[in-house]
Scaffold this motif. Structure first.
Motif, PDB file in Angstrom:
ATOM      1  N   ILE A   1       3.423  13.164  -6.634  1.00  0.00           N
ATOM      2  CA  ILE A   1       2.839  12.604  -5.407  1.00  0.00           C
ATOM      3  C   ILE A   1       3.481  11.240  -5.172  1.00  0.00           C
ATOM      4  CG2 ILE A   1       0.695  12.037  -4.211  1.00  0.00           C
ATOM      5  CD1 ILE A   1      -0.768  13.464  -6.553  1.00  0.00           C
ATOM      6  N   PRO A   2       4.481  11.141  -4.283  1.00  0.00           N
ATOM      7  CA  PRO A   2       5.070   9.821  -4.005  1.00  0.00           C
ATOM      8  C   PRO A   2       4.032   8.935  -3.326  1.00  0.00           C
ATOM      9  CG  PRO A   2       6.436  11.607  -3.136  1.00  0.00           C
ATOM     10  CD  PRO A   2       5.124  12.193  -3.487  1.00  0.00           C
ATOM     11  N   GLY A   3       3.766   7.774  -3.900  1.00  0.00           N
ATOM     12  CA  GLY A   3       2.776   6.852  -3.340  1.00  0.00           C
ATOM     13  C   GLY A   3       3.437   5.712  -2.587  1.00  0.00           C
ATOM     14  N   VAL A   4       2.729   4.593  -2.515  1.00  0.00           N
ATOM     15  CA  VAL A   4       3.211   3.427  -1.773  1.00  0.00           C
ATOM     16  C   VAL A   4       3.135   2.199  -2.670  1.00  0.00           C
ATOM     17  CG1 VAL A   4       2.799   1.917   0.207  1.00  0.00           C
ATOM     18  CG2 VAL A   4       2.470   4.378   0.445  1.00  0.00           C
ATOM     19  N   LEU A   5       4.228   1.447  -2.723  1.00  0.00           N
ATOM     20  CA  LEU A   5       4.248   0.152  -3.408  1.00  0.00           C
ATOM     21  C   LEU A   5       4.360  -0.935  -2.352  1.00  0.00           C
ATOM     22  CD1 LEU A   5       4.499  -1.781  -5.818  1.00  0.00           C
ATOM     23  CD2 LEU A   5       6.951  -1.272  -5.869  1.00  0.00           C
ATOM     24  N   PHE A   6       3.371  -1.844  -2.322  1.00  0.00           N
ATOM     25  CA  PHE A   6       3.363  -2.939  -1.341  1.00  0.00           C
ATOM     26  C   PHE A   6       3.689  -4.247  -2.057  1.00  0.00           C
ATOM     27  CE2 PHE A   6       0.761  -6.276   0.906  1.00  0.00           C
ATOM     28  CZ  PHE A   6       1.638  -6.435   1.965  1.00  0.00           C
ATOM     29  N   ILE A   7       4.779  -4.896  -1.635  1.00  0.00           N
ATOM     30  CA  ILE A   7       5.169  -6.196  -2.197  1.00  0.00           C
ATOM     31  C   ILE A   7       4.989  -7.252  -1.112  1.00  0.00           C
ATOM     32  CG2 ILE A   7       6.984  -7.555  -3.285  1.00  0.00           C
ATOM     33  CD1 ILE A   7       8.243  -5.021  -4.303  1.00  0.00           C
ATOM     34  N   ASP A   8       4.015  -8.135  -1.302  1.00  0.00           N
ATOM     35  CA  ASP A   8       3.802  -9.249  -0.377  1.00  0.00           C
ATOM     36  C   ASP A   8       4.701 -10.408  -0.793  1.00  0.00           C
ATOM     37  OD1 ASP A   8       2.726 -10.472   1.802  1.00  0.00           O
ATOM     38  OD2 ASP A   8       0.678 -10.586   1.042  1.00  0.00           O
TER      39      ASP A   8
ATOM     40  N   LEU B   1      18.363  -5.290   3.653  1.00  0.00           N
ATOM     41  CA  LEU B   1      17.719  -5.327   4.975  1.00  0.00           C
ATOM     42  C   LEU B   1      18.110  -4.102   5.798  1.00  0.00           C
ATOM     43  CD1 LEU B   1      15.831  -7.423   6.322  1.00  0.00           C
ATOM     44  CD2 LEU B   1      17.834  -8.388   7.426  1.00  0.00           C
ATOM     45  N   ASP B   2      19.336  -3.620   5.566  1.00  0.00           N
ATOM     46  CA  ASP B   2      19.836  -2.459   6.304  1.00  0.00           C
ATOM     47  C   ASP B   2      19.064  -1.184   5.952  1.00  0.00           C
ATOM     48  OD1 ASP B   2      21.709  -1.347   8.147  1.00  0.00           O
ATOM     49  OD2 ASP B   2      22.750  -0.433   6.458  1.00  0.00           O
ATOM     50  N   ARG B   3      18.430  -1.150   4.775  1.00  0.00           N
ATOM     51  CA  ARG B   3      17.660   0.024   4.354  1.00  0.00           C
ATOM     52  C   ARG B   3      16.271   0.059   4.995  1.00  0.00           C
ATOM     53  NH1 ARG B   3      19.096   2.758  -0.400  1.00  0.00           N
ATOM     54  NH2 ARG B   3      20.887   1.892  -1.502  1.00  0.00           N
ATOM     55  N   LEU B   4      15.811  -1.065   5.544  1.00  0.00           N
ATOM     56  CA  LEU B   4      14.409  -1.215   5.931  1.00  0.00           C
ATOM     57  C   LEU B   4      14.133  -0.744   7.353  1.00  0.00           C
ATOM     58  CD1 LEU B   4      13.798  -4.812   4.522  1.00  0.00           C
ATOM     59  CD2 LEU B   4      13.250  -2.661   3.420  1.00  0.00           C
ATOM     60  N   LEU B   5      12.977  -0.078   7.527  1.00  0.00           N
ATOM     61  CA  LEU B   5      12.419   0.131   8.855  1.00  0.00           C
ATOM     62  C   LEU B   5      11.540  -1.089   9.129  1.00  0.00           C
ATOM     63  CD1 LEU B   5      11.284   3.850   8.472  1.00  0.00           C
ATOM     64  CD2 LEU B   5      13.157   3.039   9.905  1.00  0.00           C
ATOM     65  N   ILE B   6      11.842  -1.835  10.165  1.00  0.00           N
ATOM     66  CA  ILE B   6      11.162  -3.125  10.373  1.00  0.00           C
ATOM     67  C   ILE B   6      10.044  -2.967  11.405  1.00  0.00           C
ATOM     68  CG2 ILE B   6      11.448  -5.536  11.071  1.00  0.00           C
ATOM     69  CD1 ILE B   6      14.375  -5.329  10.166  1.00  0.00           C
ATOM     70  N   ILE B   7       8.829  -3.348  11.002  1.00  0.00           N
ATOM     71  CA  ILE B   7       7.655  -3.371  11.891  1.00  0.00           C
ATOM     72  C   ILE B   7       7.318  -4.830  12.159  1.00  0.00           C
ATOM     73  CG2 ILE B   7       5.221  -2.759  12.135  1.00  0.00           C
ATOM     74  CD1 ILE B   7       5.687  -0.445  10.208  1.00  0.00           C
ATOM     75  N   SER B   8       7.364  -5.220  13.421  1.00  0.00           N
ATOM     76  CA  SER B   8       7.118  -6.620  13.790  1.00  0.00           C
ATOM     77  C   SER B   8       5.671  -6.814  14.241  1.00  0.00           C
ATOM     78  CB  SER B   8       8.065  -7.031  14.918  1.00  0.00           C
ATOM     79  OG  SER B   8       7.818  -8.362  15.306  1.00  0.00           O
TER      80      SER B   8
ATOM     81  N   ALA C   1      11.301   8.049  -6.324  1.00  0.00           N
ATOM     82  CA  ALA C   1      10.965   6.726  -5.798  1.00  0.00           C
ATOM     83  C   ALA C   1       9.793   6.817  -4.821  1.00  0.00           C
ATOM     84  CB  ALA C   1      12.179   6.124  -5.089  1.00  0.00           C
ATOM     85  N   PRO C   2       8.890   5.826  -4.835  1.00  0.00           N
ATOM     86  CA  PRO C   2       7.797   5.816  -3.863  1.00  0.00           C
ATOM     87  C   PRO C   2       8.252   5.223  -2.539  1.00  0.00           C
ATOM     88  CG  PRO C   2       7.607   3.915  -5.294  1.00  0.00           C
ATOM     89  CD  PRO C   2       8.831   4.687  -5.742  1.00  0.00           C
ATOM     90  N   ILE C   3       7.347   5.110  -1.581  1.00  0.00           N
ATOM     91  CA  ILE C   3       7.633   4.389  -0.339  1.00  0.00           C
ATOM     92  C   ILE C   3       7.387   2.909  -0.619  1.00  0.00           C
ATOM     93  CG2 ILE C   3       6.930   4.002   2.047  1.00  0.00           C
ATOM     94  CD1 ILE C   3       6.155   7.297   0.511  1.00  0.00           C
ATOM     95  N   LEU C   4       8.355   2.087  -0.294  1.00  0.00           N
ATOM     96  CA  LEU C   4       8.247   0.651  -0.537  1.00  0.00           C
ATOM     97  C   LEU C   4       7.893  -0.051   0.772  1.00  0.00           C
ATOM     98  CD1 LEU C   4       8.685  -1.807  -2.476  1.00  0.00           C
ATOM     99  CD2 LEU C   4      11.063  -1.821  -1.697  1.00  0.00           C
ATOM    100  N   VAL C   5       6.786  -0.792   0.785  1.00  0.00           N
ATOM    101  CA  VAL C   5       6.391  -1.589   1.956  1.00  0.00           C
ATOM    102  C   VAL C   5       6.411  -3.046   1.538  1.00  0.00           C
ATOM    103  CG1 VAL C   5       4.586  -2.058   3.652  1.00  0.00           C
ATOM    104  CG2 VAL C   5       4.923   0.269   2.829  1.00  0.00           C
ATOM    105  N   VAL C   6       7.187  -3.860   2.234  1.00  0.00           N
ATOM    106  CA  VAL C   6       7.284  -5.282   1.902  1.00  0.00           C
ATOM    107  C   VAL C   6       6.866  -6.106   3.118  1.00  0.00           C
ATOM    108  CG1 VAL C   6       9.092  -4.914   0.188  1.00  0.00           C
ATOM    109  CG2 VAL C   6       9.746  -5.385   2.541  1.00  0.00           C
ATOM    110  N   ALA C   7       6.415  -7.334   2.869  1.00  0.00           N
ATOM    111  CA  ALA C   7       5.959  -8.200   3.962  1.00  0.00           C
ATOM    112  C   ALA C   7       6.469  -9.615   3.734  1.00  0.00           C
ATOM    113  CB  ALA C   7       4.430  -8.202   4.039  1.00  0.00           C
TER     114      ALA C   7
ATOM    115  N   ALA D   1      12.017   2.337   2.664  1.00  0.00           N
ATOM    116  CA  ALA D   1      11.406   1.009   2.616  1.00  0.00           C
ATOM    117  C   ALA D   1      11.051   0.549   4.022  1.00  0.00           C
ATOM    118  CB  ALA D   1      12.352   0.015   1.950  1.00  0.00           C
ATOM    119  N   VAL D   2       9.914  -0.140   4.130  1.00  0.00           N
ATOM    120  CA  VAL D   2       9.411  -0.637   5.415  1.00  0.00           C
ATOM    121  C   VAL D   2       9.148  -2.128   5.272  1.00  0.00           C
ATOM    122  CG1 VAL D   2       7.552  -0.446   7.118  1.00  0.00           C
ATOM    123  CG2 VAL D   2       8.303   1.590   5.879  1.00  0.00           C
TER     124      VAL D   2
END
Length: 465
Positions: A290-297, A349-356, A319-325, A69-70
């Protein structure tokens, strides 16, 4: 459910392109070494965030990351959704990319966890390989016999196909004639006909007809005349998502439900049987995941139940790659009385790679406004651009972008061709930004109904203005 149904019927849909908030985004704007360019593919600034997103995209393409997760975290208007859209464009068409807003879960006619599960399975693709018999050749002649009287015998005809080694005439029925007309097939086209379904696909024009200028267009694609036999076995690859397989197998009219969106809740037993069958296909070499991407805004809108579900779902094998914002700071976790960074529980939060993401500079705002003017096809003078940039710095980038089309309409009203400073000034006076609207409320709050602003809140609003 001994046999899974996977529809191979593909429909060509005409896409309607509209100018949206992120329609100018074409990718992440990175070079081959994942270094961000200054201005590229609609992206400006946010070099560190774009580079980090590029690393994630590369790992997705190489299938080296799944169940991760990102988090895209930053202030409002700093390009979080733009980066997510750039990731979607960069990943490619075959990799599934599903989008969901956190607030959507509360308006759907199903449970929150079911909606999240469906979103997860929309982001997991299955590439299924199968052999099928096809007829492939160049069209020599099409003869269609139409009935002399309306309502008489249905249309019939003959189709002559050839390869470099043979030529054959086929009888045509009404369905095949309709398919040829739909694909606008004519003499000189190279076509493929699926024997099982009767689906006709046009590959392009034969090189032997390259001098037929009357039958050509700017998008005409030329291909070689097929060789060998007309009838041959071909390996066909279907790319579908697990959710599509779920819906097709969960009801009799499942394929239609994909188009209407009325999928309803899907039983866990159906999913288990599908997962078992897909696992068998993988072992037999008939399919690959094919693992895709799930984006949750707006991920801060999820409650504690949703976060618990996501924690468990990310540990699944498929599981896909999870991207949240999110644009929240330290705030209350929905469904609890506890506060946490970004409104996300600490264990998740501990699972997430955080991009600022960082606020845009004045130069970045100017470049983004240039791109938006091109996207919205608005001719604007340099002085007007300078004024718009200043407005963007003093108020917000979103407000400045919203003024572009309004200023263009004001320019048209005075029968001008280029947007000038006076047009921008006029719409700036017509449409208020948040700061001026807040100031007006403070001055005239006594004239509004049900005013509940305290003195401390007034002082805070004054500081914001």
């Amino acid at each position: 459910m001994a046999e899974l149904k996977v529809s191979s019927e593909l429909k060509d849909l005409t896409r309607i392109e509209r100018i949206g908030a992120h329609s100018h985004i074409r990718g992440l704007g990175l070079d081959s070494s994942l270094e961000p360019r200054a201005v590229s593919e609609g992206m400006v600034g946010q070099t560190q965030a774009r580079k980090a997103a590029g690393v994630i995209v590369q790992m997705v393409k190489e299938a080296k990351i799944a169940g991760r997760a990102v988090l895209l975290a930053g202030q409002p208007g700093t390009g979080k959704t733009a980066i997510a859209m750039g990731m979607a464009k960069s990943i490619g068409l075959e990799t599934p990319f599903a989008m969901l807003a956190g607030s959507e879960l509360y308006s759907l006619e199903m449970s929150k966890t079911e909606a999240l599960m469906q979103a997860f399975r929309k982001a997991i693709g299955v590439r299924i390989k199968e052999e099928t018999e096809v007829i492939e050749g160049e069209v020599v002649e099409i003869q269609i016999d139409r009935p002399a009287v309306a309502g008489g015998v249905s249309k019939s005809g003959k189709l002559t196909l050839k390869t470099t080694e043979m030529e054959t005439v086929y009888d045509l029925g009404g369905k095949m004639i309709e398919g040829l007309g739909k694909e606008k097939v004519q003499s000189g086209d190279v076509v493929v006909i699926d024997k099982a379904s009767g689906k006709i696909s046009k590959l392009g024009r034969s090189f032997s007809r390259s001098r037929d200028y009357d039958a050509m267009g700017p998008q005409t694609k030329f291909v070689q005349c097929p060789d060998g036999e007309l009838q041959k076995r071909k390996e066909v690859v279907h790319c579908v998502t697990l959710h599509e397989i779920d819906v097709i197998n969960s009801r009799t009219q499942g394929f239609l439900a994909l188009f209407t969106g009325d999928t309803g809740e899907i039983r866990a037993e159906v999913r288990e049987q599908i997962d078992t069958k897909v696992a068998e296909w993988r072992e037999e070499g008939k399919a690959e995941i094919i693992p895709g991407v799930l984006f949750i805004d707006e991920v801060h809108m999820l409650d504690i139940e949703c976060f618990s579900f996501l924690n468990r779902a990310l540990e699944n094998d498929m599981a896909p790659i999870l991207v949240v914002a999110t644009n929240r700071g330290i705030t209350t976790i929905r469904g609890t009385n506890y506060k946490s960074p970004h409104g996300i529980p600490i264990d998740f939060l501990d699972r997430l790679l955080i991009i600022s993401t960082q606020p845009y500079t004045e130069d970045d705002i100017r470049k983004i406004l240039d791109i938006r003017c091109q996207e919205e096809d608005v001719d604007i003078s340099e002085d007007a651009k300078v004024l718009l940039t200043k407005i963007g710095v003093d108020t917000s980038l979103r407000y400045a972008i919203n003024l572009i089309t309004s200023a263009s309409l004001a320019c048209q009203k005075r029968k001008g061709k280029i947007v000038e400073m006076e047009d921008v000034s006029r719409v700036y006076g017509l449409f208020w930004d948040v700061k001026r609207s807040t100031q007006y409320l403070i001055e005239y709050q006594s004239q509004y109904m049900f005013n509940e602003a305290t003195t401390a809140e007034e002082d805070e609003a004054d500081m914001m203005v």
